[in-house]
Design an enzyme around this catalytic site. Structure first.
Site, PDB file in Angstrom:
ATOM      1  N   ASP A 128       0.928  -1.118  -0.104  1.00 49.91           N
ATOM      2  CA  ASP A 128      -0.081   0.173  -0.022  1.00 49.91           C
ATOM      3  C   ASP A 128       0.897   1.471  -0.099  1.00 49.91           C
ATOM      4  OD1 ASP A 128       0.712  -0.184   2.530  1.00 49.91           O
ATOM      5  OD2 ASP A 128      -0.738  -0.670   3.630  1.00 49.91           O
ATOM      6  N   ASN A 186      -7.019  -2.689  14.183  1.00 52.51           N
ATOM      7  CA  ASN A 186      -8.707  -3.044  14.027  1.00 52.51           C
ATOM      8  C   ASN A 186      -8.595  -4.445  13.093  1.00 52.51           C
ATOM      9  OD1 ASN A 186      -7.829  -2.114  11.278  1.00 52.51           O
ATOM     10  ND2 ASN A 186      -9.216  -0.382  11.645  1.00 52.51           N
ATOM     11  N   HIS A 241      -7.010  -4.714  10.138  1.00 52.99           N
ATOM     12  CA  HIS A 241      -6.759  -4.528   8.797  1.00 52.99           C
ATOM     13  C   HIS A 241      -5.580  -4.902   8.166  1.00 52.99           C
ATOM     14  CE1 HIS A 241      -4.536  -0.434   9.576  1.00 52.99           C
ATOM     15  NE2 HIS A 241      -3.824  -1.090   9.146  1.00 52.99           N
ATOM     16  N   GLU A 300      -9.552  -1.675   5.332  1.00 49.07           N
ATOM     17  CA  GLU A 300     -10.218  -1.474   6.694  1.00 49.07           C
ATOM     18  C   GLU A 300     -11.345  -2.447   6.971  1.00 49.07           C
ATOM     19  OE1 GLU A 300      -8.720   0.196   8.712  1.00 49.07           O
ATOM     20  OE2 GLU A 300      -8.307   2.204   8.097  1.00 49.07           O
TER      21      GLU A 300
HETATM   22  C1  GLP Z   1      -0.179   0.289   8.710  1.00 46.65           C
HETATM   23  C2  GLP Z   1       0.080  -0.347   7.310  1.00 46.65           C
HETATM   24  C3  GLP Z   1      -0.243  -1.864   7.721  1.00 46.65           C
HETATM   25  C4  GLP Z   1       0.311  -2.156   8.948  1.00 46.65           C
HETATM   26  C5  GLP Z   1      -0.087  -1.495  10.282  1.00 46.65           C
HETATM   27  C6  GLP Z   1       0.376  -1.820  11.623  1.00 46.65           C
HETATM   28  O1  GLP Z   1      -1.686   0.860   8.866  1.00 46.65           O
HETATM   29  N1  GLP Z   1      -0.619   0.095   6.273  1.00 46.65           N
HETATM   30  O2  GLP Z   1       0.338  -2.406   6.415  1.00 46.65           O
HETATM   31  O3  GLP Z   1       0.287  -3.617   9.218  1.00 46.65           O
HETATM   32  O4  GLP Z   1      -0.029  -0.159   9.793  1.00 46.65           O
HETATM   33  O5  GLP Z   1       1.579  -1.168  12.005  1.00 46.65           O
HETATM   34  P1  GLP Z   1       2.412  -1.411  12.834  1.00 46.65           P
HETATM   35  O6  GLP Z   1       3.351  -2.570  12.573  1.00 46.65           O
HETATM   36  O7  GLP Z   1       3.217  -0.131  13.241  1.00 46.65           O
HETATM   37  O8  GLP Z   1       1.680  -1.726  14.319  1.00 46.65           O
END
Ligand code: GLP
Length: 235
Positions: free
Chosen positions: A67, A135, A137, A142
């Protein structure tokens, strides 16, 4: 889904890096699906070490990211292109032309999404690395009332915007939209590893053992034949 628990973040990251190393060794021209966020940083660090010790070669590898924020360009220090270059690509001797991240500044978003999805189909993902949002995702898919199948533009939820604001100076600087692979795009990967730290324990349990529902996007992974979840107690 297979679950492997680790005591420390370091152990989890090392194990994840070994899976990537094995994939690249077995298929030097493999395609790695990559994730951002704080969780995979240790895995990338381990891979950089392996590269510096001549234990892995990325010269023939292609990568494709999950993404990118919409409305900021790759030079913005919070863009996922910037993150990938700084934390990984700049340090592993990969050809930048072989690394794909959605273009968050694309004028024609529909075209960008379609071409991104076509690229996924053309090159195929051998190993997809995932993190997970609070959440549930994955990528930026989402919770909603359906599982989006393809790469698309998404409105970020308030909780995701808030969670990601820790990287920006102000809440109002956080992009409210993103381009993300769809759930269907992710499910096309041959193998998936999902990394999560202790603070994600609850949502991981829901995703792995709860109902398969678009309200918990990661729960769809229960239907994928080759998913390994790596979780550590720390953090
Ligand atoms: C963002 C990214 C996700 C990732 C998430 C969790 O939203 N788009 O791909 O998994 O963050 O991030 P973290 O690993 O910092 O908790």
């Amino acid at each position: 889904m297979k679950l492997i628990k680790f005591k420390t973040y370091a152990e989890m990251s090392e194990y994840g890096a070994k899976i990537v190393q094995k994939t690249v060794k077995e298929k030097p021209k493999c395609v790695l699906g990559l994730a951002t966020g704080s969780t995979p940083l240790g895995l990338y660090e381990n891979l950089i070490k392996k590269y510096n010790n001549n234990c892995i070669y990325f010269g023939d590898v292609k990568t494709i990211n999950l993404d990118e924020y919409y409305g900021i360009d790759g030079k913005h220090d919070q863009s996922y292109r910037y993150y990938m270059n700084k934390n990984f690509f700049d340090k592993i001797g990969i050809l930048y032309a072989n690394t794909f991240v959605p273009n968050g500044m694309a004028e024609n978003i529909e075209k960008e999404c379609k071409e991104y999805e076509d690229r996924i189909d053309e090159i195929g993902i051998d190993l997809q690395i995932l993190g997970i949002g609070n959440n549930g995702h994955i990528g930026f898919n989402e919770p909603c009332n359906h599982f989006p199948s393809k790469t698309h533009l998404v409105d970020l939820s308030e909780s995701t915007i808030r969670a990601n604001s820790r990287f920006f100076a102000n809440l109002s600087d956080v992009p409210t939209k993103a381009i993300t692979m769809g759930i269907g795009s992710i499910m096309k990967a041959k193998k998936i590893i999902l990394l999560a730290t202790g603070k994600k324990k609850e949502i991981i349990e829901k995703a792995m053992y709860g109902d398969v529902t678009p309200e918990v996007p990661a729960s769809i992974l229960q239907f994928h034949p080759n998913v390994t979840v790596l979780i550590c107690e720390e953090m």
